[in-house]
Design a protein around this motif. Structure first.
Motif, short mmCIF file in Angstrom:
data_model
loop_
_atom_site.label_atom_id
_atom_site.label_comp_id
_atom_site.label_asym_id
_atom_site.label_seq_id
_atom_site.Cartn_x
_atom_site.Cartn_y
_atom_site.Cartn_z
N SER A 21 -1.33 -26.89 19.58
CA SER A 21 -3.26 -27.18 19.30
C SER A 21 -3.74 -26.58 19.80
N LYS A 73 2.71 -34.50 12.11
CA LYS A 73 2.31 -35.62 11.64
C LYS A 73 1.02 -35.38 11.30
N HIS A 106 0.37 -40.07 13.63
CA HIS A 106 -0.70 -39.06 14.85
C HIS A 106 -1.33 -39.93 15.29
N SER A 136 2.96 -41.79 16.77
CA SER A 136 2.76 -41.04 18.62
C SER A 136 1.12 -41.67 18.87
N SER A 184 0.82 -33.13 26.43
CA SER A 184 -0.18 -32.47 27.46
C SER A 184 0.76 -32.60 28.87
N ALA A 236 7.23 -19.00 31.12
CA ALA A 236 7.46 -19.35 32.71
C ALA A 236 7.70 -21.13 32.15
N1 LIG Z 1 -0.04 -36.38 19.31
C1 LIG Z 1 -0.93 -35.79 19.84
O1 LIG Z 1 -2.01 -36.90 19.93
C2 LIG Z 1 -1.01 -34.79 20.89
C3 LIG Z 1 -2.39 -34.92 21.88
C4 LIG Z 1 -2.79 -33.73 22.20
C5 LIG Z 1 -1.88 -33.17 22.60
N2 LIG Z 1 -0.40 -32.84 21.58
C6 LIG Z 1 0.75 -31.54 21.66
O2 LIG Z 1 1.06 -31.42 23.19
C7 LIG Z 1 0.87 -30.45 22.80
C8 LIG Z 1 0.33 -29.33 24.20
O3 LIG Z 1 -0.38 -30.51 24.75
P1 LIG Z 1 -1.85 -29.55 25.51
O4 LIG Z 1 -1.77 -28.37 25.52
O5 LIG Z 1 -2.83 -30.94 26.05
O6 LIG Z 1 -1.08 -29.31 26.69
P2 LIG Z 1 -0.20 -28.86 27.81
O7 LIG Z 1 0.97 -28.28 27.62
O8 LIG Z 1 -0.22 -29.78 29.31
O9 LIG Z 1 -2.00 -27.63 29.05
C9 LIG Z 1 -2.17 -27.12 28.44
C10 LIG Z 1 -2.75 -26.23 29.47
O10 LIG Z 1 -1.69 -25.04 30.17
C11 LIG Z 1 -2.32 -24.03 30.30
N3 LIG Z 1 -0.50 -23.23 30.85
C12 LIG Z 1 -0.11 -24.08 30.08
N4 LIG Z 1 1.15 -23.33 30.52
C13 LIG Z 1 0.60 -22.90 32.06
C14 LIG Z 1 1.76 -22.97 33.72
N5 LIG Z 1 2.40 -21.91 33.11
N6 LIG Z 1 0.60 -22.11 34.02
C15 LIG Z 1 -0.68 -22.58 34.44
N7 LIG Z 1 -1.47 -23.30 33.55
C16 LIG Z 1 -0.92 -23.46 31.96
C17 LIG Z 1 -2.71 -23.73 29.09
O11 LIG Z 1 -3.55 -22.10 29.42
P3 LIG Z 1 -3.18 -20.96 28.70
O12 LIG Z 1 -3.06 -21.24 27.62
O13 LIG Z 1 -4.46 -20.40 29.60
O14 LIG Z 1 -1.50 -20.58 29.39
C18 LIG Z 1 -3.50 -24.84 28.76
O15 LIG Z 1 -4.39 -24.42 28.97
C19 LIG Z 1 -0.59 -29.56 22.00
O16 LIG Z 1 -0.75 -28.37 21.87
C20 LIG Z 1 0.34 -30.80 20.94
O17 LIG Z 1 1.17 -30.00 20.01
C21 LIG Z 1 -0.03 -34.16 20.93
#
Ligand SMILES: NC(=O)c1ccc[n+]([C@@H]2O[C@H](COP(=O)([O-])OP(=O)(O)OC[C@H]3O[C@@H](n4cnc5c(N)ncnc54)[C@H](OP(=O)(O)O)[C@@H]3O)[C@@H](O)[C@H]2O)c1
Length: 257
Positions: A21, A73, A106, A136, A184, A236
């Motif tokens: 996302s 989704k 979703h 979800s 997240s 990482a």
């Molecule tokens: N089912 C649902 O309703 C729902 C809702 C939200 C999300 N999702 C899914 O879950 C996935 C992940 O959730 P998310 O995008 O909300 O949060 P996340 O993956 O927990 O966090 C993403 C953030 O963390 C940073 N980041 C990633 N790896 C890092 C590291 N090793 N060190 C420091 N910062 C780091 C990224 O920035 P950089 O790009 O700068 O690394 C970005 O700002 C989404 O992409 C989506 O596929 C599903």
């Protein structure tokens, strides 16, 4: 080095996935880098508008389709009984593939109850277009209703990180053979106490706090799907699979609220 978790007797999901996302124009390059790093599980969704990029990255990677697990989704506009099959056909076209590994509802919304959406999803599964079904953002009461349909639900994707710990939903899912994907997973690193401890554990294991947070989720049997646009972070996060927290350290993180 991808550990897998059984969704059914026949279907395994790689435990660490790559989220898509908010990747926008960086989606294809980020997914390609994830695949080249070793990820074999990509999480997408209609609403993320990343199907085309995921499909293109998969083809560019040269990996056989069956080596990569794809979750997508159904968004709110596609959950009524008449909309599910056409939406899935569109997803397949966008992804450039002939099946989806895991199809989720979703968000629970009033547009359609799970009792309406799940049978339509089961029909596309039986048609061979989808291998497994899930949901979800479902709470226990919605999960109970879903189970009552008799349709096999193998996954619930929920927000789960050191701040947001859905212990009641997790326990219900475990008791009912529903795997849990943690979305997240590193967006929040928890309370001050949790972050202090994460810093100490990061120094102890020679890792970053984010890697320790991912190792904690993996150790709990969840399926984290971190996303990143930065190659170093993509790598990482993948390496976090090599960190095995001691039982004592995992318990300390569990208690740090
Ligand atoms: N089912 C649902 O309703 C729902 C809702 C939200 C999300 N999702 C899914 O879950 C996935 C992940 O959730 P998310 O995008 O909300 O949060 P996340 O993956 O927990 O966090 C993403 C953030 O963390 C940073 N980041 C990633 N790896 C890092 C590291 N090793 N060190 C420091 N910062 C780091 C990224 O920035 P950089 O790009 O700068 O690394 C970005 O700002 C989404 O992409 C989506 O596929 C599903």
């Amino acid at each position: 080095m991808n550990k897998t978790i059984a969704l059914t007797n026949e279907i395994q999901i790689p435990q660490l996935g790559f989220g898509t996302s908010g990747l926008k124009e960086l989606a294809q390059a980020s997914v390609l880098h994830a695949l080249q790093t070793g990820y074999r599980h990509i999480d997408t969704a209609d609403i993320y508008e990343t199907h085309t990029a995921v499909g293109a990255a998969l083809r560019e990677s040269g990996l056989p389709r069956q080596d990569v697990f794809i979750t997508t989704k159904l968004w709110r506009h596609s959950v009524t009984a008449d909309k599910v099959a056409p939406a899935v056909d569109r997803f397949l076209n966008e992804l450039g593939t002939d099946y989806i590994d895991l199809l989720l509802i979703h968000w629970p919304r009033e547009e359609a109850e799970p009792e309406e959406t799940l049978p339509a999803m089961e029909a596309v599964r039986q048609a061979g277009k989808v291998r497994a079904l899930g949901v979800s953002n479902f709470d226990v009461s919605l999960l109970e209703r879903s189970l009552k349909t008799g349709i096999q639900i193998v996954n619930n994707q929920i927000k789960f990180n050191l701040e947001m710990r859905e212990d009641e939903i997790l326990a219900f899912c475990k008791a009912n053979n529903i795997t849990v994907t943690a979305y997240s997973p590193i967006r929040s690193l928890g309370s001050d106490a949790a972050q202090t401890l994460l810093g100490e554990l990061a120094a102890k294991y020679g890792a970053s706090p984010q890697q320790i947070a991912l190792a904690w989720l993996l150790g709990k049997g969840l399926i984290p799907i971190p996303r990143s646009t930065k190659p170093a972070n993509i790598e990482a996060n993948y390496q976090a699979q090599q960190i095995e927290l001691s039982a004592e350290d995992a318990a300390a993180l569990e208690a740090a609220r």
